[in-house]
Write a protein that holds these residues in place. Structure first.
Motif, PDB file in Angstrom:
ATOM      1  N   LYS A  53      15.782  16.886  61.093  1.00 32.56           N
ATOM      2  CA  LYS A  53      16.352  17.850  62.240  1.00 32.56           C
ATOM      3  C   LYS A  53      17.305  17.434  62.887  1.00 32.56           C
ATOM      4  CE  LYS A  53      11.559  19.071  63.926  1.00 32.56           C
ATOM      5  NZ  LYS A  53      10.816  19.291  64.994  1.00 32.56           N
ATOM      6  N   THR A  54      18.311  18.505  63.231  1.00 33.48           N
ATOM      7  CA  THR A  54      19.331  17.744  64.094  1.00 33.48           C
ATOM      8  C   THR A  54      19.011  17.838  65.497  1.00 33.48           C
ATOM      9  OG1 THR A  54      20.103  20.088  64.139  1.00 33.48           O
ATOM     10  CG2 THR A  54      21.081  18.820  62.397  1.00 33.48           C
ATOM     11  N   ASP A  55      18.238  18.722  65.851  1.00 30.70           N
ATOM     12  CA  ASP A  55      17.677  18.895  67.401  1.00 30.70           C
ATOM     13  C   ASP A  55      16.347  19.056  67.292  1.00 30.70           C
ATOM     14  OD1 ASP A  55      20.103  18.474  69.184  1.00 30.70           O
ATOM     15  OD2 ASP A  55      20.790  20.104  67.786  1.00 30.70           O
ATOM     16  N   GLU A  56      15.517  18.797  68.468  1.00 29.95           N
ATOM     17  CA  GLU A  56      14.203  19.109  68.426  1.00 29.95           C
ATOM     18  C   GLU A  56      13.844  20.400  68.159  1.00 29.95           C
ATOM     19  OE1 GLU A  56      10.416  17.861  68.751  1.00 29.95           O
ATOM     20  OE2 GLU A  56      11.911  16.435  69.374  1.00 29.95           O
ATOM     21  N   GLU A  57      14.590  21.398  68.472  1.00 35.86           N
ATOM     22  CA  GLU A  57      14.281  22.772  68.176  1.00 35.86           C
ATOM     23  C   GLU A  57      14.500  23.466  66.816  1.00 35.86           C
ATOM     24  OE1 GLU A  57      18.108  22.896  70.325  1.00 35.86           O
ATOM     25  OE2 GLU A  57      16.151  21.676  70.590  1.00 35.86           O
ATOM     26  N   THR A  58      15.461  22.644  66.265  1.00 36.91           N
ATOM     27  CA  THR A  58      15.707  23.130  64.693  1.00 36.91           C
ATOM     28  C   THR A  58      14.761  22.787  63.768  1.00 36.91           C
ATOM     29  OG1 THR A  58      17.029  21.073  64.276  1.00 36.91           O
ATOM     30  CG2 THR A  58      18.171  22.891  65.668  1.00 36.91           C
ATOM     31  N   GLY A  59      15.259  23.310  62.422  1.00 36.70           N
ATOM     32  CA  GLY A  59      14.194  22.925  61.159  1.00 36.70           C
ATOM     33  C   GLY A  59      14.814  21.612  60.425  1.00 36.70           C
ATOM     34  N   ARG A  60      14.065  21.248  59.501  1.00 36.37           N
ATOM     35  CA  ARG A  60      14.613  19.896  58.784  1.00 36.37           C
ATOM     36  C   ARG A  60      15.428  20.413  57.819  1.00 36.37           C
ATOM     37  NH1 ARG A  60      11.384  15.267  59.251  1.00 36.37           N
ATOM     38  NH2 ARG A  60       9.534  15.875  61.061  1.00 36.37           N
ATOM     39  N   THR A  61      16.789  20.084  57.875  1.00 39.46           N
ATOM     40  CA  THR A  61      17.809  20.666  56.908  1.00 39.46           C
ATOM     41  C   THR A  61      18.710  19.403  56.355  1.00 39.46           C
ATOM     42  OG1 THR A  61      19.335  21.107  58.699  1.00 39.46           O
ATOM     43  CG2 THR A  61      17.711  22.968  58.015  1.00 39.46           C
ATOM     44  N   ILE A  62      18.521  18.310  57.076  1.00 39.58           N
ATOM     45  CA  ILE A  62      19.666  17.182  56.898  1.00 39.58           C
ATOM     46  C   ILE A  62      18.915  16.254  56.035  1.00 39.58           C
ATOM     47  CG2 ILE A  62      21.026  15.716  57.925  1.00 39.58           C
ATOM     48  CD1 ILE A  62      21.800  18.564  58.639  1.00 39.58           C
ATOM     49  N   ALA A  63      19.395  15.925  54.880  1.00 35.65           N
ATOM     50  CA  ALA A  63      19.166  14.849  53.896  1.00 35.65           C
ATOM     51  C   ALA A  63      19.958  13.607  54.114  1.00 35.65           C
ATOM     52  CB  ALA A  63      19.264  15.146  52.652  1.00 35.65           C
ATOM     53  N   VAL A  64      19.256  12.378  53.792  1.00 38.93           N
ATOM     54  CA  VAL A  64      20.440  11.171  53.770  1.00 38.93           C
ATOM     55  C   VAL A  64      20.289  10.806  52.114  1.00 38.93           C
ATOM     56  CG1 VAL A  64      20.360   8.576  53.941  1.00 38.93           C
ATOM     57  CG2 VAL A  64      19.017  10.354  55.853  1.00 38.93           C
ATOM     58  N   CYS A  65      21.539  10.757  51.799  1.00 36.25           N
ATOM     59  CA  CYS A  65      22.062  10.700  50.417  1.00 36.25           C
ATOM     60  C   CYS A  65      22.617   9.137  50.079  1.00 36.25           C
ATOM     61  CB  CYS A  65      23.070  11.611  50.166  1.00 36.25           C
ATOM     62  SG  CYS A  65      22.782  13.546  51.067  1.00 36.25           S
ATOM     63  N   ASP A  66      22.238   8.824  48.802  1.00 32.36           N
ATOM     64  CA  ASP A  66      22.856   7.570  48.339  1.00 32.36           C
ATOM     65  C   ASP A  66      24.322   7.792  47.552  1.00 32.36           C
ATOM     66  OD1 ASP A  66      21.979   4.684  47.702  1.00 32.36           O
ATOM     67  OD2 ASP A  66      22.978   5.490  45.738  1.00 32.36           O
ATOM     68  N   ALA A  67      24.874   6.823  47.718  1.00 30.50           N
ATOM     69  CA  ALA A  67      26.387   6.951  47.050  1.00 30.50           C
ATOM     70  C   ALA A  67      26.943   5.464  46.759  1.00 30.50           C
ATOM     71  CB  ALA A  67      27.530   7.543  48.027  1.00 30.50           C
ATOM     72  N   GLY A  68      26.156   4.786  45.931  1.00 29.10           N
ATOM     73  CA  GLY A  68      26.631   3.538  45.584  1.00 29.10           C
ATOM     74  C   GLY A  68      26.649   2.347  46.496  1.00 29.10           C
ATOM     75  N   ASN A  69      27.574   2.113  47.125  1.00 26.00           N
ATOM     76  CA  ASN A  69      27.577   0.937  48.329  1.00 26.00           C
ATOM     77  C   ASN A  69      27.548   1.649  49.599  1.00 26.00           C
ATOM     78  OD1 ASN A  69      27.848  -1.153  46.414  1.00 26.00           O
ATOM     79  ND2 ASN A  69      30.092  -0.791  46.279  1.00 26.00           N
ATOM     80  N   ALA A  70      27.288   2.722  49.847  1.00 27.54           N
ATOM     81  CA  ALA A  70      27.098   3.523  50.956  1.00 27.54           C
ATOM     82  C   ALA A  70      25.980   4.406  51.134  1.00 27.54           C
ATOM     83  CB  ALA A  70      28.305   4.186  51.355  1.00 27.54           C
ATOM     84  N   VAL A  71      25.527   5.003  51.984  1.00 26.41           N
ATOM     85  CA  VAL A  71      24.774   6.221  52.320  1.00 26.41           C
ATOM     86  C   VAL A  71      25.497   7.161  53.254  1.00 26.41           C
ATOM     87  CG1 VAL A  71      22.524   4.917  51.818  1.00 26.41           C
ATOM     88  CG2 VAL A  71      23.199   4.997  54.157  1.00 26.41           C
ATOM     89  N   PHE A  72      25.290   8.410  53.161  1.00 25.03           N
ATOM     90  CA  PHE A  72      25.747   9.343  54.046  1.00 25.03           C
ATOM     91  C   PHE A  72      24.864  10.199  54.414  1.00 25.03           C
ATOM     92  CE2 PHE A  72      26.880  11.257  49.881  1.00 25.03           C
ATOM     93  CZ  PHE A  72      26.438  12.542  50.042  1.00 25.03           C
ATOM     94  N   TRP A  73      25.226  11.228  55.446  1.00 25.85           N
ATOM     95  CA  TRP A  73      24.452  12.284  56.062  1.00 25.85           C
ATOM     96  C   TRP A  73      25.680  13.168  56.608  1.00 25.85           C
ATOM     97  CZ3 TRP A  73      23.421   7.561  57.805  1.00 25.85           C
ATOM     98  CH2 TRP A  73      23.394   7.295  59.069  1.00 25.85           C
ATOM     99  N   LYS A  74      25.333  14.567  56.665  1.00 27.08           N
ATOM    100  CA  LYS A  74      26.111  15.504  57.304  1.00 27.08           C
ATOM    101  C   LYS A  74      25.373  16.275  58.075  1.00 27.08           C
ATOM    102  CE  LYS A  74      29.053  15.797  53.081  1.00 27.08           C
ATOM    103  NZ  LYS A  74      29.630  16.795  52.047  1.00 27.08           N
ATOM    104  N   ALA A  75      25.772  16.220  59.470  1.00 20.87           N
ATOM    105  CA  ALA A  75      24.986  16.751  60.542  1.00 20.87           C
ATOM    106  C   ALA A  75      25.715  17.259  61.843  1.00 20.87           C
ATOM    107  CB  ALA A  75      23.924  15.532  60.994  1.00 20.87           C
ATOM    108  N   ASP A  76      25.043  17.253  62.920  1.00 17.47           N
ATOM    109  CA  ASP A  76      25.871  17.443  63.987  1.00 17.47           C
ATOM    110  C   ASP A  76      26.187  16.200  64.720  1.00 17.47           C
ATOM    111  OD1 ASP A  76      23.191  16.617  64.762  1.00 17.47           O
ATOM    112  OD2 ASP A  76      22.776  18.014  66.630  1.00 17.47           O
ATOM    113  N   MET A  77      26.572  16.076  66.076  1.00 19.71           N
ATOM    114  CA  MET A  77      26.694  14.926  66.917  1.00 19.71           C
ATOM    115  C   MET A  77      26.189  15.297  68.244  1.00 19.71           C
ATOM    116  SD  MET A  77      30.001  12.708  67.927  1.00 19.71           S
ATOM    117  CE  MET A  77      30.143  11.879  66.398  1.00 19.71           C
ATOM    118  N   ASP A  78      25.151  14.555  68.574  1.00 16.97           N
ATOM    119  CA  ASP A  78      24.646  14.662  69.964  1.00 16.97           C
ATOM    120  C   ASP A  78      25.061  13.305  70.726  1.00 16.97           C
ATOM    121  OD1 ASP A  78      22.726  17.005  69.617  1.00 16.97           O
ATOM    122  OD2 ASP A  78      21.362  15.616  68.831  1.00 16.97           O
ATOM    123  N   VAL A  79      25.532  13.355  71.949  1.00 17.72           N
ATOM    124  CA  VAL A  79      26.120  12.362  72.519  1.00 17.72           C
ATOM    125  C   VAL A  79      24.983  11.181  73.154  1.00 17.72           C
ATOM    126  CG1 VAL A  79      27.604  11.532  74.521  1.00 17.72           C
ATOM    127  CG2 VAL A  79      27.983  13.738  73.041  1.00 17.72           C
TER     128      VAL A  79
END
Length: 221
Positions: A53-79
């Motif tokens: 989830k990106t927040d407590e009230e949202t659905g599960r939509t964000i995957a963590v992805c492997d990319a060789g020597n790194a991992v990435f995810w695309k999401a929001d930004m909470d502070v």
């Protein structure tokens, strides 16, 4: 504007070159461009067991992805304002404030969220164990938003089912509202963390930038 003019006058009076004054601010957009980095994140080899989830009230939509020597995810930004209390980050400014971070400064004290650009990774769970992916505290990460690149460290851990959080300093440096109570951004942030990396000392942003630039350049190829 008045403050800016006063600051400029102080710089001139002190005999400091503009470049020297600017070096005190977090470095943005060095090394590979945002476009070069994002080109490596166009497809996802999912390594998380499910999504976040990106927040407590949202659905599960964000995957963590492997990319060789790194991992990435695309999401929001909470502070995240956790760490040593400051006038900007404390129990009065942040309803969820905690005076510690999972990973400390070199002096053993908690990080200072409005000084050190850091990101937050989800606590280890059945969804994803970041340590098994080669990530660790003080690891090097690039955060991309609105065509800007900021190099940071892994500084804290968060809820097991939520992803997309970074320190006050990270948000501010990227032009995102850093207010811990009502700031952040709902989408458009890419987090890229480099495997088996570490920034020492953790709180040194210049070091985080130089390490991150080198790892990013190798990753982009």
């Amino acid at each position: 504007m008045r403050k800016l003019l006063l600051f400029s006058a102080m710089v001139v009076a002190a005999g400091l070159a503009p470049a020297a004054a600017a070096s005190a601010a977090p470095s943005i957009q060095a090394g590979p461009t945002a476009q070069q980095l994002l080109a490596k994140t166009t497809s996802c080899n999912q390594i998380s067991n499910g999504k976040y989830k990106t927040d407590e009230e949202t659905g599960r939509t964000i995957a963590v992805c492997d990319a060789g020597n790194a991992v990435f995810w695309k999401a929001d930004m909470d502070v995240d304002c956790d760490g040593q209390p400051t006038p900007r980050c404390n129990k009065n400014t942040d309803p969820w404030f905690q005076d510690g971070t999972a990973y400390p400064r070199s002096d053993g004290k908690a990080l200072i969220a409005d000084q050190t650009p850091y990101i937050v990774v989800p606590s280890i769970s059945s969804t994803w164990n970041f340590e098994k992916s080669g990530l660790k505290g003080a690891g090097s990460c690039a955060v991309i938003y609105n065509n800007k690149v900021l190099y940071t460290v892994i500084g804290d851990t968060g809820p097991k089912d939520i992803i997309g959080e970074a320190s006050y300093a990270t948000a501010k440096s990227l032009g995102i509202n850093p207010d811990p109570a009502n700031g952040g951004v709902d989408s458009g942030v890419t987090y890229i963390c480099f495997k088996n990396s570490k920034v020492t000392p953790t709180e040194d942003h210049n070091k985080a930038t130089s390490v991150g630039e080198g790892l990013a350049a190798k990753w982009v190829g």
